[in-house]
Enzyme design. Structure first.
Site, short mmCIF file in Angstrom:
data_model
loop_
_atom_site.label_atom_id
_atom_site.label_comp_id
_atom_site.label_asym_id
_atom_site.label_seq_id
_atom_site.Cartn_x
_atom_site.Cartn_y
_atom_site.Cartn_z
N HIS A 198 5.32 6.90 6.80
CA HIS A 198 5.02 6.31 5.50
C HIS A 198 4.57 7.44 4.60
O HIS A 198 4.43 8.58 5.05
CB HIS A 198 3.96 5.21 5.64
CG HIS A 198 2.67 5.75 6.18
ND1 HIS A 198 2.35 5.71 7.51
CD2 HIS A 198 1.65 6.40 5.56
CE1 HIS A 198 1.17 6.28 7.69
NE2 HIS A 198 0.72 6.72 6.51
N HIS B 171 3.46 10.88 6.51
CA HIS B 171 2.76 10.75 7.79
C HIS B 171 3.67 10.13 8.83
O HIS B 171 4.12 8.99 8.68
CB HIS B 171 1.51 9.86 7.63
CG HIS B 171 0.40 10.55 6.92
ND1 HIS B 171 -0.67 9.88 6.37
CD2 HIS B 171 0.17 11.87 6.69
CE1 HIS B 171 -1.50 10.76 5.83
NE2 HIS B 171 -1.01 11.97 6.00
N GLU C 230 -3.00 13.30 0.91
CA GLU C 230 -4.32 12.94 1.44
C GLU C 230 -5.08 14.18 1.86
O GLU C 230 -6.22 14.38 1.46
CB GLU C 230 -4.16 11.98 2.62
CG GLU C 230 -3.56 10.65 2.19
CD GLU C 230 -4.08 9.50 3.01
OE1 GLU C 230 -3.82 9.45 4.22
OE2 GLU C 230 -4.77 8.62 2.42
N HIS D 134 2.20 8.93 1.05
CA HIS D 134 1.05 8.82 0.14
C HIS D 134 1.42 9.56 -1.14
O HIS D 134 2.02 10.63 -1.08
CB HIS D 134 -0.19 9.44 0.77
CG HIS D 134 -0.63 8.73 2.02
ND1 HIS D 134 -1.49 7.67 2.01
CD2 HIS D 134 -0.28 8.90 3.31
CE1 HIS D 134 -1.68 7.22 3.24
NE2 HIS D 134 -0.95 7.96 4.06
N HIS E 9 0.83 -1.21 0.00
CA HIS E 9 0.00 0.00 0.00
C HIS E 9 0.87 1.26 0.00
O HIS E 9 0.45 2.32 -0.44
CB HIS E 9 -0.88 0.05 1.26
CG HIS E 9 -1.82 -1.09 1.40
ND1 HIS E 9 -2.81 -1.35 0.48
CD2 HIS E 9 -1.95 -2.04 2.36
CE1 HIS E 9 -3.50 -2.42 0.88
NE2 HIS E 9 -2.99 -2.86 2.01
N THR F 197 -6.31 6.90 8.11
CA THR F 197 -6.84 7.11 6.76
C THR F 197 -6.89 5.81 5.96
O THR F 197 -7.18 5.82 4.78
CB THR F 197 -6.00 8.15 5.97
OG1 THR F 197 -4.69 7.61 5.76
CG2 THR F 197 -5.91 9.46 6.73
N THR F 198 -6.61 4.69 6.64
CA THR F 198 -6.77 3.37 6.02
C THR F 198 -7.61 2.52 6.97
O THR F 198 -7.65 2.79 8.17
CB THR F 198 -5.41 2.69 5.81
OG1 THR F 198 -4.74 2.57 7.07
CG2 THR F 198 -4.53 3.46 4.85
#
Ligand code: NAG
Ligand code: NAG
Ligand code: NAG
Ligand code: NAG
Ligand code: NAG
Ligand code: NAG
Ligand code: NAG
Ligand code: NAG
Ligand code: NAG
Ligand code: NAG
Ligand code: NAG
Ligand code: NAG
Ligand code: ZN
Length: 337
Positions: A134, A160, A147, A136, A106, A246-247
């Protein structure tokens, strides 16, 4: 005098509308919310069977809640809050905190040495220690994938940093506390340079080692510090709101801090994320990892805040400014006569 009624009546009507809206929001906030059952179901970004449009169904946990993340930050609606003081960032200049970097299908995740860095202050209810960061992204520097968005602007990437209260041993423990997590969002802006900054060139030099889902490598102990990765960000300028992961399972336990200033990174380095990493999709086909961000969620009754003095701006906005406006209009009309 009719002139006075004309100039000041709309202001009063506006205030009444505001009060009615606030009352309606209060009613909405009192409506019952039922958190979904939590179970582990495969989720994804790329296929309509498992992408964020279906996360709001029960198998994905709390994604149908009322304090979800990310959100669009409308800067005109951001409220100052004097309790949002400066932060103390500990261990951010230490070059030995990065443990291992992995491709989890992901995102790219960097695990940090346990307990090596922490954050306190900034109106946070406790001291938080970092677990990992991590990223995005979208599809290269030209197809942005942050995000959070600011006045609907989506940045190319977002980093993040995930932290938990120091009293907890791991993420699972922290998820049971509505204040268990603090997440720090840093926007990445693309710039028309090559291989800058050096810290991001070093970070991305590891991507060929984690091309495929499940790959993990140790990160050099004489590597990077958090400060190295975040040049140019004034960490006294930030947005604060209460949100979620957010996941999936989208647990509503996250105090969000999103910094205003982006980190500038060369477009060629941003492009590496969407061009050199792969995952195995729901059809068992290996494809590039692209567009790994959740769409923005409803703010509902939440207010996004920022450090500042509320009394000062509240008085100038709702009392001083209309009164002054009426006075100026009156003087102007008197002069015309
Ligand atoms: C997610 O699925 C919906 C349909 O359910 C589709 O319209 C949308 O384009 C999909 N998004 C992505 C990124 O594939
Ligand atoms: C989300 O929850 C609301 C109210 O709790 C419900 O009306 C809606 O159908 C739910 N949506 C989904 C996709 O489950
Ligand atoms: C830097 O972090 C490592 C790993 O947590 C730790 O062992 C070391 O003592 C730290 N160095 C300093 C100067 O704090
Ligand atoms: C201001 O920030 C403090 C500390 O985070 C918080 O407790 C308080 O609720 C905030 N006030 C408003 C109006 O958001
Ligand atoms: C990503 O961009 C490349 C070109 O840069 C394109 O070939 C590819 O189809 C795009 N992928 C998606 C999922 O949009
Ligand atoms: C989290 O820590 C607790 C207490 O140390 C432990 O019982 C639990 O198994 C841990 N959970 C995970 C997922 O590591
Ligand atoms: C980026 O730089 C190249 C040459 O260095 C130039 O041709 C191009 O127009 C620049 N692009 C942007 C968007 O500034
Ligand atoms: C990354 O890959 C390169 C080239 O295959 C190799 O030389 C290097 O040792 C690898 N680094 C790590 C940390 O595995
Ligand atoms: C990676 O780090 C772990 C823990 O520090 C160590 O046990 C392991 O041998 C390292 N692996 C490699 C390939 O260096
Ligand atoms: C990042 O780029 C913007 C736009 O070019 C520039 O205004 C800003 O000063 C840059 N930040 C740093 C730290 O160089
Ligand atoms: C950071 O931002 C604050 C608030 O805008 C400002 O007072 C301060 O001078 C800035 N610091 C730097 C180093 O630019
Ligand atoms: C997925 O593909 C791999 C190799 O192509 C194969 O070994 C595996 O059985 C496949 N799995 C499923 C669930 O189809
Ligand atoms: Zn994230």
């Amino acid at each position: 005098m009719p002139a006075e009624r004309l100039s000041c009546a709309p202001l009063r009507a506006g205030h009444l509308r505001g009060v009615t809206a606030a009352a309606l929001l209060l009613v909405a906030a009192l409506a019952p919310t039922l958190p979904g059952a939590s179970s582990t179901v495969e989720w994804c970004y790329q296929d309509s069977s498992c992408n964020d449009t279906v996360w709001a169904t029960t198998p994905f946990g709390y994604c149908n809640g009322t304090r979800q993340s990310p959100v669009n930050i409308v800067t005109a609606n951001v409220q100052p809050n004097a309790s949002l003081t400066g932060f103390t960032f500990s261990g951010f200049s230490n070059h030995s905190i990065m443990s291992k970097i992995s491709n989890n299908g992901h995102t790219v995740q960097m695990d940090l040495q346990a307990g090596s860095i922490s954050v306190v202050g900034g109106g946070l209810p406790a001291t938080y220690k970092a677990l990992q960061f991590h990223l995005h992204w979208g599809n290269g520097s030209k197809a942005p994938g942050s995000e959070h968005t600011v006045d609907s602007k989506r940045y190319p990437m977002e980093l993040h940093l995930v932290t938990i209260k120091t009293i907890y041993n791991n993420l699972s423990e922290a998820l049971n506390d509505p204040e268990g997590l603090a997440a720090f969002g840093f926007f990445i802006e693309g710039e028309n340079t090559t291989n800058l900054p050096a810290s991001w060139a070093m970070l991305t030099s590891y991507l060929p080692n984690i091309s495929y889902e499940g790959n993990t490598v140790n990160f050099s102990s004489s590597g990077l510090s958090m400060d190295d990765l975040l040049p140019g960000v004034n960490r006294t300028r930030y947005y604060r709101y209460l949100g979620s992961l957010t996941t999936p399972l989208c647990n509503e336990v996250v105090t969000w801090t999103v910094f205003q200033d982006p980190v500038n990174v060369s477009n060629n380095l941003i492009d590496l994320f969407s061009s050199s990493l792969y995952f195995t999709n729901v059809h068992n086909v290996t494809e590039k990892i692209t567009d790994v961000y959740r769409n923005v969620q409803k703010l509902n009754n939440r207010v996004i805040t920022t450090p500042g003095n509320p009394n000062k701006s509240a008085s100038s906005r709702s009392v001083a400014t209309p009164a002054l406006l009426c006075f100026v209009l009156l003087v102007f009309l008197l002069l015309l006569q």
